[in-house]
Design an enzyme around this catalytic site. Structure first.
Site, PDB file in Angstrom:
ATOM      1  N   GLY A   7       0.829  -1.199   0.000  1.00  0.00           N
ATOM      2  CA  GLY A   7       0.000   0.000   0.000  1.00  0.00           C
ATOM      3  C   GLY A   7       0.859   1.243   0.000  1.00  0.00           C
ATOM      4  O   GLY A   7       2.066   1.175   0.238  1.00  0.00           O
ATOM      5  N   ALA A   9       1.908   5.254   1.224  1.00  0.00           N
ATOM      6  CA  ALA A   9       2.228   5.867   2.512  1.00  0.00           C
ATOM      7  C   ALA A   9       0.953   6.169   3.281  1.00  0.00           C
ATOM      8  O   ALA A   9      -0.023   6.665   2.712  1.00  0.00           O
ATOM      9  CB  ALA A   9       3.022   7.153   2.288  1.00  0.00           C
ATOM     10  N   ALA A  10       0.929   5.830   4.559  1.00  0.00           N
ATOM     11  CA  ALA A  10      -0.202   6.101   5.460  1.00  0.00           C
ATOM     12  C   ALA A  10      -1.516   5.500   4.964  1.00  0.00           C
ATOM     13  O   ALA A  10      -2.589   6.021   5.243  1.00  0.00           O
ATOM     14  CB  ALA A  10      -0.349   7.602   5.701  1.00  0.00           C
ATOM     15  N   GLY A  12      -2.668   2.498   5.806  1.00  0.00           N
ATOM     16  CA  GLY A  12      -3.234   1.571   6.770  1.00  0.00           C
ATOM     17  C   GLY A  12      -2.679   0.162   6.630  1.00  0.00           C
ATOM     18  O   GLY A  12      -3.133  -0.763   7.295  1.00  0.00           O
ATOM     19  N   THR A  34      13.315  -3.346   9.584  1.00  0.00           N
ATOM     20  CA  THR A  34      14.357  -3.114   8.593  1.00  0.00           C
ATOM     21  C   THR A  34      14.826  -1.662   8.514  1.00  0.00           C
ATOM     22  O   THR A  34      15.718  -1.351   7.741  1.00  0.00           O
ATOM     23  CB  THR A  34      13.862  -3.549   7.193  1.00  0.00           C
ATOM     24  OG1 THR A  34      12.736  -2.744   6.838  1.00  0.00           O
ATOM     25  CG2 THR A  34      13.480  -5.022   7.179  1.00  0.00           C
ATOM     26  N   HIS A  49       7.838   2.747  18.033  1.00  0.00           N
ATOM     27  CA  HIS A  49       7.278   1.532  17.424  1.00  0.00           C
ATOM     28  C   HIS A  49       7.554   0.302  18.275  1.00  0.00           C
ATOM     29  O   HIS A  49       6.692  -0.572  18.412  1.00  0.00           O
ATOM     30  CB  HIS A  49       7.832   1.339  16.020  1.00  0.00           C
ATOM     31  CG  HIS A  49       7.245   2.281  15.027  1.00  0.00           C
ATOM     32  ND1 HIS A  49       7.634   2.310  13.711  1.00  0.00           N
ATOM     33  CD2 HIS A  49       6.297   3.244  15.140  1.00  0.00           C
ATOM     34  CE1 HIS A  49       6.945   3.237  13.066  1.00  0.00           C
ATOM     35  NE2 HIS A  49       6.139   3.820  13.923  1.00  0.00           N
ATOM     36  N   GLU A  51       7.835   0.190  21.520  1.00  0.00           N
ATOM     37  CA  GLU A  51       6.915   0.250  22.669  1.00  0.00           C
ATOM     38  C   GLU A  51       5.511  -0.184  22.264  1.00  0.00           C
ATOM     39  O   GLU A  51       4.859  -0.930  22.998  1.00  0.00           O
ATOM     40  CB  GLU A  51       6.896   1.671  23.252  1.00  0.00           C
ATOM     41  CG  GLU A  51       8.181   2.062  23.944  1.00  0.00           C
ATOM     42  CD  GLU A  51       8.263   3.544  24.270  1.00  0.00           C
ATOM     43  OE1 GLU A  51       7.288   4.290  24.029  1.00  0.00           O
ATOM     44  OE2 GLU A  51       9.333   3.968  24.761  1.00  0.00           O
ATOM     45  N   ARG A  53       4.673  -2.186  19.769  1.00  0.00           N
ATOM     46  CA  ARG A  53       4.679  -3.620  19.456  1.00  0.00           C
ATOM     47  C   ARG A  53       4.819  -4.476  20.706  1.00  0.00           C
ATOM     48  O   ARG A  53       4.271  -5.577  20.765  1.00  0.00           O
ATOM     49  CB  ARG A  53       5.788  -3.937  18.451  1.00  0.00           C
ATOM     50  CG  ARG A  53       5.492  -3.415  17.069  1.00  0.00           C
ATOM     51  CD  ARG A  53       6.483  -3.946  16.067  1.00  0.00           C
ATOM     52  NE  ARG A  53       7.871  -3.685  16.415  1.00  0.00           N
ATOM     53  CZ  ARG A  53       8.571  -2.648  16.000  1.00  0.00           C
ATOM     54  NH1 ARG A  53       8.025  -1.747  15.213  1.00  0.00           N
ATOM     55  NH2 ARG A  53       9.828  -2.514  16.350  1.00  0.00           N
ATOM     56  N   GLU A  81       8.670  -5.837   8.233  1.00  0.00           N
ATOM     57  CA  GLU A  81       8.301  -4.484   7.810  1.00  0.00           C
ATOM     58  C   GLU A  81       9.540  -3.596   7.802  1.00  0.00           C
ATOM     59  O   GLU A  81      10.210  -3.478   8.807  1.00  0.00           O
ATOM     60  CB  GLU A  81       7.247  -3.902   8.739  1.00  0.00           C
ATOM     61  CG  GLU A  81       6.760  -2.604   8.231  1.00  0.00           C
ATOM     62  CD  GLU A  81       5.460  -2.136   8.858  1.00  0.00           C
ATOM     63  OE1 GLU A  81       5.008  -1.060   8.463  1.00  0.00           O
ATOM     64  OE2 GLU A  81       4.905  -2.806   9.720  1.00  0.00           O
TER      65      GLU A  81
END
Length: 176
Positions: A7, A9-10, A12, A34, A49, A51, A53, A81
């Site tokens: 998808g 950017a932004a 979802g 990555t 991110h 925190e 996850r 990701e």
């Protein structure tokens, strides 16, 4: 089972991919990150991110290049990701695969699939933003296109997330 989620950017796509992981059952959850921490802004984003996850019981595994070298502690569900970052890292990093980027990523995906119950890969759709690119940008876009096509071919399911709406292009379309 391997799923590709793509998808813009932004769009979802990350939220949708994480939801697929959470629906995959009670398995260990691994997040292969990555994004390289080049500056303070990147480090802050990575920390935020991690925190988020951790609350979802993800164990983060950082892999900037050489995906085939990743060894997971035990079988589980893997969210990789983002393929767009990995492709750029492999293409441009001194430690990366360079011209062998697509083959290196394919070897890594093959090895990773053998270590997990389910693999969910997030990649960016960066191809509809323009039509006139030159030099390294065009090189990167071609490599990412080759990687995305390879992943889509190997995947059991392929989703494109547009404005938060997942569209299933391949597979049974498990979204609920």
């Amino acid at each position: 089972m391997m799923t590709l989620v793509i998808g813009g950017a932004a769009s979802g796509k990350s939220e949708f991919a994480e939801a697929l992981v959470l629906k995959a059952g009670n398995h260990p959850r691994y997040y292969i990150a990555t994004m390289q921490p080049f500056d303070d802004e990147c480090r802050a984003r990575i920390r935020r991110h991690r925190e988020m996850r951790a609350k979802k019981q993800f164990e983060t595994v950082e892999c900037f290049v050489n995906l085939a070298e990743v060894t997971l502690p035990k079988k589980g569900v893997v969210l990789l990701e983002c393929m767009s970052n990995l492709a750029a890292n492999e293409l441009y990093s001194p430690d990366g695969a360079g011209d062998d980027t697509v083959a290196s990523i394919q070897r890594g995906i093959c090895r990773l699939k053998s270590q997990c119950e389910e693999l969910i890969i997030v990649s960016n759709e960066v191809f509809s933003g323009g039509s006139c690119y030159e030099g390294d940008t065009l090189r990167y876009l071609r490599v990412l296109a080759d990687v995305n096509r390879m992943l889509a071919k190997e995947a059991d399911a392929v989703y494109e997330v547009v404005c938060g709406c997942p569209v299933c292009h391949k597979g049974k379309g498990r979204t609920e």
